[in-house]
Design a protein around this motif. Structure first.
Motif, PDB file in Angstrom:
ATOM      1  N   ASN A 183      24.798  -8.080   5.114  1.00  0.00           N
ATOM      2  CA  ASN A 183      23.951  -7.582   4.030  1.00  0.00           C
ATOM      3  C   ASN A 183      24.728  -6.944   2.880  1.00  0.00           C
ATOM      4  O   ASN A 183      24.274  -6.976   1.738  1.00  0.00           O
ATOM      5  N   TRP A 184      25.879  -6.333   3.159  1.00  0.00           N
ATOM      6  CA  TRP A 184      26.579  -5.523   2.157  1.00  0.00           C
ATOM      7  C   TRP A 184      27.948  -6.091   1.813  1.00  0.00           C
ATOM      8  O   TRP A 184      28.700  -6.503   2.681  1.00  0.00           O
ATOM      9  N   ALA A 210      29.089  -3.783  -6.254  1.00  0.00           N
ATOM     10  CA  ALA A 210      28.427  -3.671  -4.958  1.00  0.00           C
ATOM     11  C   ALA A 210      27.231  -4.613  -4.948  1.00  0.00           C
ATOM     12  O   ALA A 210      26.584  -4.825  -5.980  1.00  0.00           O
ATOM     13  N   TYR A 212      23.856  -5.895  -2.301  1.00  0.00           N
ATOM     14  CA  TYR A 212      23.066  -5.883  -1.068  1.00  0.00           C
ATOM     15  C   TYR A 212      22.239  -7.151  -1.023  1.00  0.00           C
ATOM     16  O   TYR A 212      21.472  -7.447  -1.953  1.00  0.00           O
ATOM     17  N   SER A 229      22.371  -5.979  -7.026  1.00  0.00           N
ATOM     18  CA  SER A 229      23.798  -5.824  -7.283  1.00  0.00           C
ATOM     19  C   SER A 229      24.027  -4.984  -8.530  1.00  0.00           C
ATOM     20  O   SER A 229      23.136  -4.845  -9.390  1.00  0.00           O
TER      21      SER A 229
END
Length: 335
Positions: A183-184, A210, A212, A229
Motif C-alpha cells: 500500500n505504501w 509519498a 498510498y 500521492s
C-alpha cells in the motif's frame, strides 16, 4: 482342495499388487518455462487542463496534451535500460511549437529499493527571441535591438519581459523509490542542470514523495483502483547571463529559489488513470515574472530586486490539475 485353491488365489492377488507397486510410472514432462524476452516498449498519452512543471504552468493555465514512447531493455529482472521521447503542448513567451523531451537511463532494483538514473533533454523547437524594444528600420518599427537582434521575426513584449529564442536545456537526475508494503511507497528525487532554460543559471531540484495505494478490494470487483500521492520539492538557482540583466544586476539576475508542493488523488481502470491534483509554490508574483518572462504579466506593484518593472505573473501560483491518461506496455498489454 478348496482351501488350497483359495490360498493360491490370495497369494496371486498379493503378488500382483506388489508387482504393480514396483512398476516404474512414466513422469509427465513439465512444460518449458516461457522464454525470457528482454525487450519491451511503453507508450501512452494524456490530456490535462493545465501543464504544471515543478509548480509552474508551462501552458499559461490552459489545456495541454502529451504523448510518449519509451523502448526498454531488461538486462535481468532487476536491471532495465531505457530511452524515450515525449511531446507536450506549451505556451511560452518565445512561442516555441512544443516541448520535445529526449531522455535515457538505467533502472536497477535492489529488493524494495528501485532506482532511476539518467539524462533528460528538454527541447523547444520553433522559438523566437522575445524583446521589449521596438527599433525603427526603414521607417517601420520592428521588434529587436534591445536584447534581441533586430529582426522582423522577433516577438515584442509590451510588458517589458524578454526571453531567448532557444531555451533548450538538459538535466541529469537520480531517483529512488522504496516500497514499504503493498500500500505504501516513499521516494526522493534529484535533478541538476548547468543552465536552466538556457538562461546561464544552474538549477538544482530535490523533492520527497509519498504514495498510498488503496487495497484492490476497495471498489469491490469493479476493477477500479485508487491512490493518494504528494510531493514536496525545492528548486535552487544560480545567476543568469547578461541577456536577463536588469539595471541593478548588469551581469545577470539570481532567480529566486522556491518551494513547491502538490497533493492529489487518482483513480485507475485498466490502462486509464484520472489524476486530480492541487499544486502551489511560495514564489511571489514579481519573482515569478522574472523567472518565467510571462507574455501576459501585468501590473506595476510587484517590485522585487530582480523584477524592477513591478510586472507580476500568476504562472507560479495555486493551480488545480485534472489529467486523464493511458499507459501501456507491449509485454503486459499487447500479448
Amino acid at each position: 482342495m478348496r482351501k488350497v485353491a483359495l490360498l493360491a488365489t490370495a497369494l496371486a492377488m498379493v503378488t500382483g499388487s506388489a508387482l504393480a507397486a514396483d512398476m516404474p510410472v512414466k513422469a509427465l514432462k513439465a512444460p518449458p518455462p516461457p522464454a525470457f524476452d528482454p525487450w519491451d516498449v511503453a507508450f501512452g498519452a494524456a490530456v490535462m487542463n493545465d501543464y504544471i512543471f515543478r509548480g509552474v504552468t508551462q501552458s499559461n493555465h490552459q489545456p495541454s496534451v502529451a504523448a510518449y514512447l519509451e523502448p526498454r531493455y531488461n538486462v535481468t529482472k532487476d536491471l532495465q535500460l531505457y530511452i524515450g521521447t515525449s511531446i507536450e503542448s506549451i505556451s511560452f513567451a518565445n512561442r516555441p511549437a512544443a516541448e520535445v523531451d529526449i531522455y535515457g537511463g538505467i533502472r536497477p532494483t535492489f529488493g524494495a529499493f528501485a532506482f532511476d538514473i539518467g539524462v533528460w533533454g528538454y527541447l523547444y523547437p520553433g522559438g523566437q527571441c522575445a524583446d521589449n524594444t521596438l527599433t525603427v528600420v526603414g521607417g517601420v518599427a520592428v521588434p529587436g535591438g534591445g536584447v534581441c537582434p533586430v529582426s522582423t521575426t522577433t516577438i515584442f513584449l509590451a510588458n517589458g519581459n524578454v526571453m531567448k529564442k532557444d531555451v533548450s536545456f538538459y538535466e541529469v537526475y537520480g531517483k529512488v523509490n522504496y516500497t514499504i508494503n503493498e500500500n505504501w511507497q516513499v521516494g526522493a528525487n534529484e535533478y541538476y542542470t548547468p543552465s536552466f532554460l538556457n538562461s546561464g543559471a544552474w538549477g538544482n531540484y530535490a523533492s520527497l514523495t509519498a504514495k498510498y495505494t488503496a487495497p484492490s478490494t476497495t471498489f469491490g470487483s469493479s476493477g477500479v483502483g485508487m491512490y493518494v500521492s504528494g510531493e514536496f520539492g525545492r528548486q535552487w538557482f544560480g545567476t543568469t547571463d547578461a541577456f536577463y540583466a536588469v539595471a541593478a544586476f548588469p551581469n545577470g539576475i539570481h532567480y529566486a529559489d522556491y518551494n513547491t508542493w502538490n497533493i492529489g488523488i487518482g483513480f485507475t481502470y485498466k490502462v486509464f488513470t484520472l489524476d486530480l491534483r492541487y499544486s502551489d509554490t511560495d514564489l511571489n508574483k514579481g519573482d515569478c515574472n522574472a523567472f518565467t518572462g510571462a507574455f501576459n504579466g501585468t501590473g506595476t506593484t510587484n517590485v522585487t530586486p530582480i523584477n524592477p518593472t513591478g510586472v507580476g505573473s500568476n504562472w507560479c501560483g495555486a493551480a488545480g490539475i485534472a489529467k486523464l491518461s493511458f499507459d501501456l506496455t507491449a509485454v503486459t498489454n499487447l500479448k
